[in-house]
Design an enzyme around this catalytic site. Structure first.
Site: not given
Length: 488
Positions: A2, A52-54, A77-78, A100, A319, A322
């Site tokens: 998120c 939010r990413l559900a 987030n997490g 959660d 690094t 790429r």
């Protein structure tokens, strides 16, 4: 993953301030395209914005989240992998959602700032206690999830998942260090994550037990199968991603996720036509029985994506960029299939000494100290690549090798056991390879289990490096050739 944005101590209640916060939060919406939330504290002394990413409880787990009385508010987030165990061990609480992350608010109500020591997961969060207008912010022990903090001209303190939300409104901003908590009551940062192996003077001496290491890793993978959405595994065909895929494939059948999405694991690989990774990943996928998806890209497509990759990953480190570019392109394809979470193999090289230069370690002490140095820098390199190149398209990457409990086991092993000893047939990451060597019930083909490491950006196709080098030299005068071939 998120996106979070928090402004504390502002006391600006104007409509323009709220509009500005919403505008800045939109810069993080690629991380969380499923819903947006905003909390404004009393007299607007604080704002918590969330994109939010559900993944867990998609229907009702929108953020910010609250305790029963809604006087404790958190934007996170997490993923908190032990949230169910925490609920069982805590006094009874009334939960508004099945998210959660809601457990953070209730746990803070019970134990205060010690909440950070009780969480098992990857996380960055800001929590506001409206009972006394105090706040805390924290980041997971290794820095799997990104977090930055800054200071406004009016004395306000800002926190955000990415720098792009801070750069125009803060007088200065910095990386929020992993394993730390910021407390308004204490007046600043303190480290909460202090394992014995973190010390620069400590050298572990626990004897190596292959089955103990195997069991710890299997547990780390299994707990990351917690999801309410379609998921899969990134599979390059190298040792680390292959072990993640093999373990996940073995244990998926007994999970809640399998009951919803099926018992066959999906695997994903990216590369130029004919690249080493594509061939190896195909072989592993066939062996462990995943439903495999192979994506191709051209050098020109990679070059065309560079500016977008730099924007999202927020670094010019050669690094990192790429290696991020193929991952960025692959993630877009994965998300197009409807997948929202993947397991990935980052962290193994830093824990076990997988980089080829580790064969030069003069003794066990220097070997261990270099491992610790690499682990402490992960948040600026591999973790940043894995998180931001996937979050660019709203995909979450979980990394079992950086599980807190697994690291306690792996980093307690006497480093003499990890030393590369070619005279004894011990190549890099020997202890990990041996742990998963099982003649009766093999996890992987033996030649894959003992495949020598390739850098991700090499494995996707060697001409990617050559094309990137030629592109850079055509745009930058007098660029040293070795600049693009720095080895970590």
């Amino acid at each position: 993953m998120c996106g979070i944005l928090a402004i504390l101590g502002s006391h600006d209640a104007s409509p323009a301030r709220r509009d500005r916060i919403l505008e800045l939060s939109r810069r993080l919406r690629h991380r969380g395209p499923d819903w947006s939330g905003l909390f404004a504290g009393q007299k607007c002394w604080c704002y918590l914005a969330h994109e939010r990413l559900a993944i867990i409880d998609p229907a009702s787990g929108d953020q910010p989240l609250y305790n029963e009385n809604k006087d404790i508010v958190v934007a996170a987030n997490g993923e908190i992998y032990n949230h169910e165990a925490l609920k069982k061990s805590m006094k009874p609480h009334k939960y508004h959602t099945q998210s959660d992350c809601e457990v953070i608010a209730h746990l803070f109500e019970d134990v205060g700032e010690d909440v950070v020591n009780m969480l098992d997961g990857m996380f960055s969060f800001v929590l506001v206690d409206n009972r006394d207008n105090s706040f805390i912010a924290a980041r997971d022990p290794i820095g799997i999830t990104p977090l930055y903090y800054g200071w406004g001209a009016d004395g306000s303190v800002w926190f955000a998942s990415e720098m792009k939300a801070l750069k125009d409104d803060c007088e200065r901003f910095e990386i929020f260090p992993p394993g730390h908590i910021y407390s308004s009551k204490a007046g600043g940062l303190r480290r909460y994550y202090n394992p014995a192996w973190f010390s620069e003077t400590f050298v572990p001496s626990t004897p190596y037990q292959s089955l103990v290491l195997r069991a710890a890793f299997e547990k780390a993978v299994i707990k990351r199968l917690m999801t309410d959405v379609p998921f899969g595994v990134l599979l390059s065909g190298g040792l680390d991603s292959s072990l993640v895929a093999a373990v996940a494939s073995r244990h998926i059948a007994g999970t809640k996720a399998a009951n919803i999405w099926g018992k066959q694991l999906h695997s994903f690989c990216v590369g130029l036509q004919g690249s080493p990774d594509l061939k190896a990943a195909r072989e592993v996928a066939n062996y462990i029985g995943t439903q495999h998806h192979e994506f191709h890209f051209t050098v020109q497509e990679g070059l065309d994506a560079l500016s977008d990759v730099i924007y999202h990953v927020e670094t010019y480190d050669v690094t990192t960029i790429r290696a991020s570019t193929p991952m960025f392109l692959m993630t877009r394809k994965i998300k197009a299939l409807g997948v929202k979470m993947v397991l990935s193999g980052e962290g193994s090289d830093e824990i076990f000494g997988g980089y080829l230069y580790f064969h030069k370690a003069p003794n066990r002490e220097e070997f261990h100290h270099e491992l610790v140095r690499k682990i402490k820098a992960l948040h600026m390199y591999d973790c940043q690549r894995a998180n931001k190149s996937t979050s660019a398209w709203g995909l979450e990457a979980r990394v079992p090798f950086l599980d807190k409990e697994f690291m306690e086991v792996a980093m307690a092993i006497d480093p003499a056991e990890k030393l590369i000893r070619k005279d004894q047939g011990r190549i890099e990451k020997w202890v990990l390879r041996k742990a998963f060597y099982d003649e009766k019930n093999p996890y992987l083909p033996k030649h894959i289990l003992y495949r020598q490491k390739e850098q991700f950006s090499d494995g996707v196709g060697y001409s990617w490096i050559d094309g990137l080098k030629a592109h850079a030299q055509s745009h930058v005068l007098n660029l040293p050739v070795h600049f693009l071939f720095r080895q970590d």
